[in-house]
Motif scaffolding. Structure first.
Motif, short mmCIF file in Angstrom:
data_model
loop_
_atom_site.label_atom_id
_atom_site.label_comp_id
_atom_site.label_asym_id
_atom_site.label_seq_id
_atom_site.Cartn_x
_atom_site.Cartn_y
_atom_site.Cartn_z
N GLN A 1 -6.96 -4.85 -2.06
CA GLN A 1 -6.59 -3.61 -1.39
C GLN A 1 -7.79 -2.67 -1.30
O GLN A 1 -8.53 -2.49 -2.28
CB GLN A 1 -5.45 -2.93 -2.16
CG GLN A 1 -4.15 -3.71 -2.12
CD GLN A 1 -3.05 -3.04 -2.93
OE1 GLN A 1 -3.15 -2.96 -4.14
NE2 GLN A 1 -2.02 -2.58 -2.26
N VAL A 2 -7.98 -2.06 -0.15
CA VAL A 2 -9.13 -1.18 0.08
C VAL A 2 -8.67 0.04 0.88
O VAL A 2 -7.60 0.04 1.50
CB VAL A 2 -10.26 -1.91 0.83
CG1 VAL A 2 -10.86 -3.02 -0.02
CG2 VAL A 2 -9.76 -2.47 2.16
N LEU A 3 -9.50 1.08 0.88
CA LEU A 3 -9.20 2.29 1.64
C LEU A 3 -10.49 3.00 2.02
O LEU A 3 -11.58 2.62 1.55
CB LEU A 3 -8.30 3.22 0.84
CG LEU A 3 -8.86 3.72 -0.50
CD1 LEU A 3 -8.41 5.16 -0.74
CD2 LEU A 3 -8.35 2.84 -1.63
N SER A 4 -10.39 4.01 2.83
CA SER A 4 -11.55 4.78 3.27
C SER A 4 -11.93 5.81 2.22
O SER A 4 -11.09 6.56 1.70
CB SER A 4 -11.22 5.49 4.59
OG SER A 4 -12.11 6.57 4.83
N PHE B 1 -17.65 -1.27 -3.16
CA PHE B 1 -17.60 -0.51 -1.91
C PHE B 1 -18.52 -1.14 -0.87
O PHE B 1 -19.47 -1.86 -1.19
CB PHE B 1 -17.98 0.96 -2.15
CG PHE B 1 -19.41 1.18 -2.56
CD1 PHE B 1 -20.40 1.43 -1.62
CD2 PHE B 1 -19.78 1.14 -3.91
CE1 PHE B 1 -21.72 1.65 -2.00
CE2 PHE B 1 -21.09 1.35 -4.30
CZ PHE B 1 -22.07 1.61 -3.35
N TYR B 2 -18.19 -0.86 0.40
CA TYR B 2 -18.95 -1.38 1.53
C TYR B 2 -19.22 -0.22 2.49
O TYR B 2 -18.31 0.52 2.82
CB TYR B 2 -18.17 -2.47 2.27
CG TYR B 2 -17.67 -3.58 1.39
CD1 TYR B 2 -18.38 -4.77 1.26
CD2 TYR B 2 -16.47 -3.45 0.69
CE1 TYR B 2 -17.92 -5.80 0.45
CE2 TYR B 2 -16.00 -4.47 -0.12
CZ TYR B 2 -16.72 -5.64 -0.24
OH TYR B 2 -16.26 -6.65 -1.05
N LYS B 3 -20.46 -0.12 2.93
CA LYS B 3 -20.80 0.96 3.85
C LYS B 3 -20.25 0.66 5.24
O LYS B 3 -20.31 -0.47 5.72
CB LYS B 3 -22.31 1.15 3.91
CG LYS B 3 -22.73 2.43 4.62
CD LYS B 3 -24.21 2.72 4.43
CE LYS B 3 -24.57 4.07 5.06
NZ LYS B 3 -26.01 4.39 4.86
N ILE C 1 -15.83 1.70 2.67
CA ILE C 1 -14.59 1.03 2.28
C ILE C 1 -14.66 0.81 0.78
O ILE C 1 -15.61 0.19 0.28
CB ILE C 1 -14.45 -0.32 3.01
CG1 ILE C 1 -14.33 -0.11 4.52
CG2 ILE C 1 -13.23 -1.08 2.49
CD1 ILE C 1 -14.33 -1.39 5.32
N ILE C 2 -13.69 1.31 0.05
CA ILE C 2 -13.71 1.19 -1.40
C ILE C 2 -12.45 0.47 -1.90
O ILE C 2 -11.41 0.51 -1.26
CB ILE C 2 -13.83 2.58 -2.09
CG1 ILE C 2 -12.60 3.44 -1.76
CG2 ILE C 2 -15.11 3.27 -1.65
CD1 ILE C 2 -12.61 4.79 -2.49
#
Length: 243
Positions: A14-17, A48-50, A69-70
């Protein structure tokens, strides 16, 4: 559970902004400073992803802005660093999401969806490697005359049902126990008739030419009736041998 913040899935987690979390926590400092002050304890491309996101500026134009994206775990820890009611509220929300995510039924459900996706991908790859033969290909490969029973089987029907269908579609009619094509089809070279002696009596026998099979194929397809070979294959995915 009401949605507090938009959460998606990436790489089966699961990820979010980060910006959505930043706005939800109502952090006073600039987004870039908040990132500089807090992201150094996390690992890029793991926690996290930039990326970029969009925002609408005062003149109504859409502008691209930096974002990240974290993971849920990182979001939970960031919320803990904010010592206010918002931080507590978001942390509790992320804990509930993690609890639901790790529920055994949800784990099995995700596994089932992965199997479905892999099965669909495999079918697509196999289709690219070996194009599926069509009924038309079979017709072109054959030069012999065909009895109605054989063609009917191609459509998953009995000879009687197939003849009745052709009658309903005004392709043929029955007279004196013999099937005849309607005038608009009778001179197309679709059938070949011969006479056989049965129980000492002559009996007419009608067979379809390959040209006739093509004609039937096109007429029936116009009514959404296709041979079995061209019907969509439906594969049932099983888990542990259970359907």
């Amino acid at each position: 559970m009401d949605q507090l913040i938009k959460v998606g899935v990436k790489n089966n987690q699961q990820v979010l902004s980060a910006r959505d979390l930043y706005n939800g926590l109502e952090i006073a400092q600039r987004f870039s400073r908040w990132v500089d002050n807090n992201f150094d304890i996390f690992e890029e491309n793991i926690d996290f992803y930039k990326c970029t996101s969009s925002t609408v500026v005062n003149n109504g134009a859409v502008r691209e802005i930096d974002d990240y994206i974290i993971t849920i775990d990182m979001a939970k820890q960031l919320a803990m660093m904010i010592r206010n009611d918002n931080g507590k509220r978001y942390r509790r929300y992320f804990l509930k999401l993690e609890e639901k995510w790790n529920d055994p039924q949800e784990v099995v459900k995700r596994g089932y969806e992965i199997l479905q996706d892999e099965n669909i991908q495999l079918k697509l790859e196999n289709k690219k490697l070996k194009p599926k033969a069509t009924y038309f290909d079979q017709i072109m490969a054959s030069k012999s005359l065909m009895i109605t029973t054989t063609i009917a089987k191609d459509y998953g029907m009995s000879a009687k049902a197939f003849n009745d269908l052709l009658k309903k579609l005004k392709i043929q009619y029955k007279l004196g126990g013999i099937w005849y094509l309607y005038s608009k089809y009778q001179d197309n070279g679709w059938v070949s008739s011969s006479t056989r002696m049965i129980d000492g009596k002559p009996r007419a026998l009608t067979k379809w030419t390959q040209k006739g099979r093509v004609g039937l194929y096109n007429l029936l397809k116009a009514h959404d009736i296709v041979p079995m070979i061209e019907k969509l294959d439906i594969t049932t995915v099983t888990i542990g041998g259970q359907q």
